[in-house]
Enzyme design. Structure first.
Site, PDB file in Angstrom:
ATOM      1  N   ASP A  63      -0.719   4.571  -9.561  1.00 26.18           N
ATOM      2  CA  ASP A  63       0.576   3.898  -9.650  1.00 26.18           C
ATOM      3  C   ASP A  63       1.276   4.016  -8.303  1.00 26.18           C
ATOM      4  OD1 ASP A  63       1.102   6.590  -9.634  1.00 26.18           O
ATOM      5  OD2 ASP A  63       2.460   6.583 -11.340  1.00 26.18           O
ATOM      6  N   ASP A 106       4.331   5.514  -6.083  1.00 32.51           N
ATOM      7  CA  ASP A 106       5.250   6.647  -6.120  1.00 32.51           C
ATOM      8  C   ASP A 106       6.672   6.126  -6.370  1.00 32.51           C
ATOM      9  OD1 ASP A 106       5.271   9.506  -5.928  1.00 32.51           O
ATOM     10  OD2 ASP A 106       6.338   9.331  -4.031  1.00 32.51           O
TER      11      ASP A 106
END
Length: 290
Positions: free
Chosen positions: A212, A214
């Site tokens: 993903d 940050d």
């Protein structure tokens, strides 16, 4: 003890290698205690490899709890010369998307509570670490991934991995700071491994698997645990393909590595006068220099 030239460390989501054949579990004790889990020895692409689940096969160890020294020393005890480390990471740059693969060539250390050396107790060594990843191993890994044409996966060669302490993720201020430094991905485990692998004269490369973005990313708040877990699972499937192809290429043409002689000029202590107990503890690392 059984031997393997190639080692694999699996991070979050990668707790086993499905393609391994003739599998045996090996419980190893090292001078630095027990590794994260039993090491799994098996055959992959007609090559014996050693696999270790970094956090334990049931993911029971925090990054700060990992027995880094035992993990790397155990690989050395098995004869590992090349170590591929798969690691789940968050992305610090828009172009490194979830499901992408990054092969970083630099690290920034933001850890606080890690022992990242085998030395001390009367023996001093300072390894060169300007280039913390074995370039030749990283090139083989990158070429292997490129050859697979994995759907939905872009490969990013080079970049900086920020290694943070955890277990909490970054604040937005920290995340934006790392972005201002030009860092590419952030994780919690690979820098101590890289330092210890270099001291153990093992060629090391990181396969960073983006789960993903940050928390700097404006859409980060829409990321759910379910999405991250789904990405971990897809990353694990892709990582196994990448590692299998890398092992095939390594078997055919194992590269030279500067890591394999990293201690040649690193040890400052006169070993003839070093403590016997420390020399015995580090015998596996020191034997060719004694």
């Amino acid at each position: 003890m059984a031997q393997a030239q190639i080692g694999i460390i699996g991070g979050s989501g990668l707790y086993k290698m499905d393609a391994l054949k003739d599998v045996e579990e090996v419980q190893i004790q090292t001078p630095f205690g027990a590794p994260s889990d039993a090491l799994i020895l098996g055959t992959l692409e007609n090559t014996r490899v050693a696999f270790l689940a970094r956090h334990g096969r049931n993911h029971t160890l925090l990054p700060s709890e990992l027995p880094f020294r035992a993990n790397i020393y155990a690989m050395k005890q098995l004869g590992v010369e090349y170590l591929i480390s798969a690691s789940a990471v968050g992305s610090l740059q828009a172009e490194a998307k979830p499901l992408d693969m990054v092969i970083p060539d630099q690290f920034i250390d933001r850890t606080k509570n890690r022992v990242s050396t085998f030395f001390g107790e009367g023996i001093v060594a300072h390894i060169a670490f300007g280039e913390p990843i074995c370039k030749n191993l990283a090139n083989i890994l990158a070429e292997a991934i490129a050859s697979l044409n994995l759907p939905e996966v872009s490969l990013h060669r080079g970049g900086t991995y920020v290694c943070m302490e955890g277990p909490a993720f970054s604040t937005k201020a920290e995340s934006n700071l790392y972005r201002s430094w030009g860092a590419t991905v952030i994780g919690m485990t690979n820098l101590p491994e890289a330092k210890l692998a270099r001291e153990a004269e093992i060629a090391y490369a990181t396969l960073a698997l983006v789960t993903d973005y940050d928390c700097w990313h404006p859409e980060h708040d829409s990321v759910t645990v379910d999405m991250v877990i789904a990405n971990l699972q897809r990353n694990a499937i892709n990582a196994q393909k990448a590692i299998q192809e890398t092992v095939r290429r390594l078997r055919q043409n194992p590269p030279t590595s500067e890591a394999h002689t990293a201690l040649k000029y690193a040890i400052l202590t006169n070993l003839t006068q070093a403590p016997t107990a420390t020399k015995e503890k580090l015998a596996l690392l020191l034997k060719k220099y004694l």
